[in-house]
Design an enzyme around this catalytic site. Sequence first.
Site, mmCIF file in Angstrom:
data_model
loop_
_atom_site.group_PDB
_atom_site.id
_atom_site.type_symbol
_atom_site.label_atom_id
_atom_site.label_comp_id
_atom_site.label_asym_id
_atom_site.label_seq_id
_atom_site.Cartn_x
_atom_site.Cartn_y
_atom_site.Cartn_z
ATOM 1 N N LYS A 190 45.185 87.097 107.500
ATOM 2 C CA LYS A 190 46.204 87.110 108.562
ATOM 3 C C LYS A 190 47.189 85.970 108.333
ATOM 4 O O LYS A 190 46.871 84.802 108.560
ATOM 5 C CB LYS A 190 45.599 86.961 109.955
ATOM 6 C CG LYS A 190 46.654 87.346 111.014
ATOM 7 C CD LYS A 190 46.387 86.809 112.383
ATOM 8 C CE LYS A 190 47.029 85.480 112.686
ATOM 9 N NZ LYS A 190 48.501 85.427 112.543
ATOM 10 N N SER A 244 45.992 74.492 113.240
ATOM 11 C CA SER A 244 45.855 73.353 114.146
ATOM 12 C C SER A 244 44.398 73.166 114.575
ATOM 13 O O SER A 244 43.606 74.118 114.580
ATOM 14 C CB SER A 244 46.717 73.582 115.379
ATOM 15 O OG SER A 244 46.289 74.747 116.041
ATOM 16 N N GLU A 266 40.257 73.963 108.046
ATOM 17 C CA GLU A 266 41.165 72.940 107.497
ATOM 18 C C GLU A 266 42.244 72.741 108.543
ATOM 19 O O GLU A 266 43.003 73.666 108.830
ATOM 20 C CB GLU A 266 41.821 73.423 106.201
ATOM 21 C CG GLU A 266 40.871 73.806 105.095
ATOM 22 C CD GLU A 266 40.145 72.637 104.494
ATOM 23 O OE1 GLU A 266 40.490 71.476 104.782
ATOM 24 O OE2 GLU A 266 39.192 72.894 103.743
ATOM 25 N N CYS A 301 50.198 69.027 106.737
ATOM 26 C CA CYS A 301 49.013 68.494 107.413
ATOM 27 C C CYS A 301 48.660 67.094 106.922
ATOM 28 O O CYS A 301 48.113 66.291 107.664
ATOM 29 C CB CYS A 301 47.842 69.433 107.214
ATOM 30 S SG CYS A 301 47.543 69.810 105.496
ATOM 31 N N GLU A 397 49.581 64.424 116.130
ATOM 32 C CA GLU A 397 50.222 65.072 114.990
ATOM 33 C C GLU A 397 51.534 65.681 115.465
ATOM 34 O O GLU A 397 51.544 66.525 116.361
ATOM 35 C CB GLU A 397 49.319 66.169 114.424
ATOM 36 C CG GLU A 397 49.938 66.817 113.208
ATOM 37 C CD GLU A 397 49.092 67.939 112.630
ATOM 38 O OE1 GLU A 397 48.631 68.793 113.401
ATOM 39 O OE2 GLU A 397 48.910 67.957 111.406
HETATM 40 P P1 NAD Z 1 48.184 77.327 114.378
HETATM 41 O O1 NAD Z 1 46.818 76.807 114.595
HETATM 42 O O2 NAD Z 1 49.066 77.510 115.544
HETATM 43 O O3 NAD Z 1 48.129 78.754 113.665
HETATM 44 C C1 NAD Z 1 47.365 78.964 112.503
HETATM 45 C C2 NAD Z 1 46.926 80.411 112.475
HETATM 46 O O4 NAD Z 1 46.072 80.655 113.596
HETATM 47 C C3 NAD Z 1 48.090 81.398 112.583
HETATM 48 O O5 NAD Z 1 47.834 82.481 111.722
HETATM 49 C C4 NAD Z 1 48.037 81.817 114.033
HETATM 50 O O6 NAD Z 1 48.537 83.115 114.287
HETATM 51 C C5 NAD Z 1 46.537 81.775 114.307
HETATM 52 N N1 NAD Z 1 46.243 81.616 115.725
HETATM 53 C C6 NAD Z 1 46.997 80.965 116.660
HETATM 54 N N2 NAD Z 1 46.409 81.079 117.877
HETATM 55 C C7 NAD Z 1 45.274 81.797 117.706
HETATM 56 C C8 NAD Z 1 44.251 82.259 118.585
HETATM 57 N N3 NAD Z 1 44.297 82.024 119.894
HETATM 58 N N4 NAD Z 1 43.232 82.977 118.066
HETATM 59 C C9 NAD Z 1 43.192 83.254 116.740
HETATM 60 N N5 NAD Z 1 44.132 82.877 115.874
HETATM 61 C C10 NAD Z 1 45.164 82.141 116.331
HETATM 62 O O7 NAD Z 1 48.790 76.370 113.274
HETATM 63 P P2 NAD Z 1 50.247 76.429 112.655
HETATM 64 O O8 NAD Z 1 51.155 75.959 113.732
HETATM 65 O O9 NAD Z 1 50.505 77.725 111.986
HETATM 66 O O10 NAD Z 1 50.133 75.348 111.485
HETATM 67 C C11 NAD Z 1 50.254 74.030 111.728
HETATM 68 C C12 NAD Z 1 48.905 73.354 111.740
HETATM 69 O O11 NAD Z 1 48.184 73.647 110.552
HETATM 70 C C13 NAD Z 1 49.016 71.869 111.782
HETATM 71 O O12 NAD Z 1 48.129 71.338 112.723
HETATM 72 C C14 NAD Z 1 48.613 71.433 110.385
HETATM 73 O O13 NAD Z 1 48.134 70.148 110.305
HETATM 74 C C15 NAD Z 1 47.638 72.463 110.008
HETATM 75 N N6 NAD Z 1 47.506 72.596 108.552
HETATM 76 C C16 NAD Z 1 46.366 72.130 107.951
HETATM 77 C C17 NAD Z 1 46.197 72.217 106.579
HETATM 78 C C18 NAD Z 1 44.923 71.728 105.924
HETATM 79 O O14 NAD Z 1 44.634 72.150 104.824
HETATM 80 N N7 NAD Z 1 44.162 70.872 106.561
HETATM 81 C C19 NAD Z 1 47.197 72.787 105.790
HETATM 82 C C20 NAD Z 1 48.350 73.256 106.416
HETATM 83 C C21 NAD Z 1 48.475 73.154 107.817
#
Ligand code: NAD
Length: 494
Positions: A190, A244, A266, A301, A397
């Site tokens: 996804k 996140s 992650e 991140c 963050e």
């Molecule tokens: P997000 O958590 O909002 O979304 C990530 C994924 O989760 C998306 O596909 C989203 O549709 C899905 N999602 C959102 N709400 C959900 C729910 N209620 N149920 C199931 N799935 C859901 O994160 P983002 O805004 O896309 O990305 C930013 C975050 O990702 C930042 O916090 C960043 O630090 C982190 N990040 C971490 C790494 C790592 O390797 N540690 C790498 C890149 C980004």
Amino acid sequence: MTLTHANFQAIAAKLIPNGRAYIDGSSCDAVDGDKFETINPATGQVLAEVSHCKSADVDRAVAAARRVFNDGTWSRAEPEHRKEVLLKVATLVREHTTELAVLESLDTGKTITDCLHEIGTEVPRFFQWYAELADKTFGKIAPTGLGALALITYEPAGIAAGVLPWNFPLLMAAWKIAPALAVGCSAVIKPAEQTPLTAIRLAQLMEEAGVPPGVINVIPGYGHTAGQAIGLHNDIDTLSFTGSTEVGRMFLHYSGDSNLKGVGLEMGGKSPFIVLDDAPITDDLIEHATMSAFWNGGQNCSANMRQLIAAPLVEEFTARVCERVKAFRLGDPLDPSTDIGSMISKDHKEMVMCYIQSGVDQGARKIMGGSSDLPGFFIEPTVFQGVTPDMQIAREEIFGPVLGIMPVGSDAEALAIASDTEYGLHATVFTRDIDRALHMARSLPCGTVSVNGFSEGDIKTPFGGYKMSGSLARDNGTEALAQYMQTKTIWITT
Ligand code: NAD
């Protein structure tokens, strides 16, 4: 041939993005026909309509993935066969780099330069590296007496889901898909709702490379629809999430409320960049300091947004950071001379601007940056001085271009401030003294420490976080395979 801004614009004008889901070897609409729009954040214009998948679509994808997993076409194929096919995926991605990079840049607002590097170099490297591991991943034999032969074997976990963020869309897809498929899993991916297009295109290229129908499925949709349906699905065996911390926590609940699928997380970070008092403030150090903060517009991140600088160096450091940041060019992501593209969305830009305001309200001094007048969702690289560890901009963050500089009086103070966070993803330390470097590296509670240069490591080194930045799972390296394999003991009495 080096392509120009005009070349990339011409390629973009001709692209017809495909936003349809990819399930069981075919492009398809959502079962209920629902769609949503993906926006080009650099212009605010609609880029494409995308299938809005929900639980019925996830059910179809998982059923296809299960069927092919059980029939063994991929899961029990000769590892050499999986290797050949994944090597072909790498080749096809290389051949389609320009198209994929332009698509990625339009969908994310990332600079074309970064997209070309990620997609032309890193993504194929992932497929190639894990392809090469497919026929080199061995089990073990445990020591026993003559009465037994104890085999420790590894089997593909089954259906592997990947739930992805928007900041490195195709690279994150490769991080999940390449190890999962190398060991024989089928995958349901996804992409983030903001950036679904390149993962969909990748699935088509994978089909061309010979990945059988059902082995790779891409389910675009929102988190509360497709994401939740994946998290709660009873026939997904393992799930690898990047995003996140707030949403990562939800996936642990989903697992507990369904089939206890394995969950690798992650997540976010608030990583420090530490300069000890013996480090000369060189051009190289300044390049790393600014790149660690502003690469990808700070939407990274492992961005090093808390810069803890030995007090005697802080004035020179700040002046040189500002001088370097002034030279960054903000603008059209398709222009190869652009250094920083747009934020991912209007909402995200507004959230980052709220953080900038909170920095001002809480008494930090904004010495450069802020909102930009460009159309689309741009923010200039922003630098704060006089940040203290209790401020919101020092603790949370932000995921945008907001760098906070803090003076520190000793190594111990730097270590204490750096460690005083709920996150633990990354840290950078600059020093000329190997003992001080190793002391910091061993003491910092985080998954990666880079010394005398900002780096996340490379494909060969595991990447993941301590504390609320991650679970014990790791992406990259041979360690990533553990997310996609079951361990079986076969004890033979002899
Ligand atoms: P997000 O958590 O909002 O979304 C990530 C994924 O989760 C998306 O596909 C989203 O549709 C899905 N999602 C959102 N709400 C959900 C729910 N209620 N149920 C199931 N799935 C859901 O994160 P983002 O805004 O896309 O990305 C930013 C975050 O990702 C930042 O916090 C960043 O630090 C982190 N990040 C971490 C790494 C790592 O390797 N540690 C790498 C890149 C980004």
